[in-house]
Enzyme design. Structure first.
Site, PDB file in Angstrom:
ATOM      1  N   ARG A  68       6.402  16.533  24.052  1.00  0.00           N
ATOM      2  CA  ARG A  68       5.301  16.060  24.881  1.00  0.00           C
ATOM      3  C   ARG A  68       4.033  16.099  24.044  1.00  0.00           C
ATOM      4  NH1 ARG A  68       6.479  19.299  30.583  1.00  0.00           N
ATOM      5  NH2 ARG A  68       8.586  18.469  30.925  1.00  0.00           N
ATOM      6  N   ASN A 126      -4.668   8.597   1.693  1.00  0.00           N
ATOM      7  CA  ASN A 126      -5.070   8.025   2.977  1.00  0.00           C
ATOM      8  C   ASN A 126      -5.422   9.073   4.024  1.00  0.00           C
ATOM      9  OD1 ASN A 126      -5.063   5.292   2.550  1.00  0.00           O
ATOM     10  ND2 ASN A 126      -3.162   4.875   3.641  1.00  0.00           N
ATOM     11  N   SER A 180      -5.816   2.131  13.490  1.00  0.00           N
ATOM     12  CA  SER A 180      -4.925   1.788  14.601  1.00  0.00           C
ATOM     13  C   SER A 180      -5.160   2.691  15.811  1.00  0.00           C
ATOM     14  CB  SER A 180      -3.462   1.892  14.161  1.00  0.00           C
ATOM     15  OG  SER A 180      -3.168   0.983  13.122  1.00  0.00           O
ATOM     16  N   ASP A 223       0.811  -1.203   0.000  1.00  0.00           N
ATOM     17  CA  ASP A 223       0.000   0.000   0.000  1.00  0.00           C
ATOM     18  C   ASP A 223       0.856   1.269   0.000  1.00  0.00           C
ATOM     19  OD1 ASP A 223      -2.241  -1.535  -0.043  1.00  0.00           O
ATOM     20  OD2 ASP A 223      -2.890  -1.085   2.004  1.00  0.00           O
TER      21      ASP A 223
END
Length: 288
Positions: A156, A145, A191, A71
């Site tokens: 941070r 995508n 994810s 991909d």
């Protein structure tokens, strides 16, 4: 596509097992059909040649582009196509392969169909991304995508303000924020806990990455919406990444504006495989 006086393009990923043999056989197959082949620099390297083209040059004059890889290679090829009306035949030589779902065993039968224009097309809309510094536009990208704003190395959590059609959504304190197309909904966004969006649904997903406020959840908006994200962290604490491949650091106050592009890519799909077949195969969903 008739089998004479025609031209196809080939784009290859690095590290293909038996790449030279595979590509030598493919070029001989096209030569038997009097089809000219244009190929990128990586393909030329497999063939021991030096006449490879850049991926931006390769689409000129071709009627079909074959992508050998996973991909990631397809994402690069999609941006190189640049809105041209050229179908992409993506052959999965990688691992997951949500987009490049044609196997090597299916390559030549699928090519035979493609040369006769007997294929099923899955159109996938691109996402336009523009970066503003003050009132000036300083960069522009197209994604297949996703567009991701994430913390730079050693940073941070970052601070971002998000707006949809100028309406304030939220201030995010998180590791990042993903703006995903339906195509990208099965990539990084998935994810990070984002939803799977059927490819033909006209929507965009806004998915926070590890938000400090646990009630910050993914939001789906209409793809006619304009999504604007403002960087509130210090200079270069935030990095913008497009399709995981290109991007730039951001300064405090920079705005990233995302909207659906006018451009689509045309993916040649396997004749018998539908979207839910891909999900079952790739995500190991149970069979009936």
């Amino acid at each position: 596509m008739a089998e004479s006086n025609k031209s196809v393009g080939v784009i290859s990923k690095p590290g293909i097992q038996n790449g030279p043999a595979l590509l030598t056989t493919m070029l001989a197959w096209f030569a038997e059909r009097s089809i000219t082949v244009r190929y990128d620099e990586q393909t030329a390297a497999y063939l021991g040649r030096t006449d490879g083209l850049t991926r931006q040059e390769l689409p000129d004059g071709v009627e079909l582009v074959i992508v050998l890889g996973g991909d990631g290679t397809l994402l690069s090829a999609a941006r190189a196509i640049g809105g041209r009306d050229i179908p992409l035949l993506a052959v999965n030589l990688g691992h997951l392969g949500f987009l490049s779902s044609i196997s090597l065993d299916e390559l030549y039968p699928t090519l035979e169909l493609a040369l006769r224009r007997e294929y099923r097309i899955g159109p996938r809309r691109m996402l336009d991304c523009e970066v503003f510094r003050g009132e000036a536009s300083i960069a522009r990208y197209e994604a297949l995508n996703d567009v991701v704003l994430t913390k730079a190395a050693l940073a941070r959590m970052i601070d971002l303000d998000c707006f949809v059609d100028r309406h304030f959504v939220a201030s995010f304190k998180a590791d990042g924020l993903i703006i995903a197309t339906p195509t990208g909904s099965t990539a990084y966004s998935l994810s990070a806990g984002g939803p799977i969006i059927f490819p033909t649904v006209q929507a965009l997903a806004i998915t926070p990455i590890c938000p400090h406020t646990l009630t910050n959840r993914p939001v789906i908006v209409n793809d006619a919406s304009i999504i604007s994200i403002q960087a509130k962290s210090e200079d270069e604490a935030i990095f913008l990444t497009v399709d995981g491949q290109v991007g730039q650091p951001l300064k405090r106050g920079d705005r990233v504006v995302c909207r659906s592009s006018e451009n689509y890519i045309k993916l040649i799909r396997p004749p018998q495989m539908l979207f839910f077949d891909v999900l079952r195969a790739k995500l190991k969903w149970g069979e009936r």
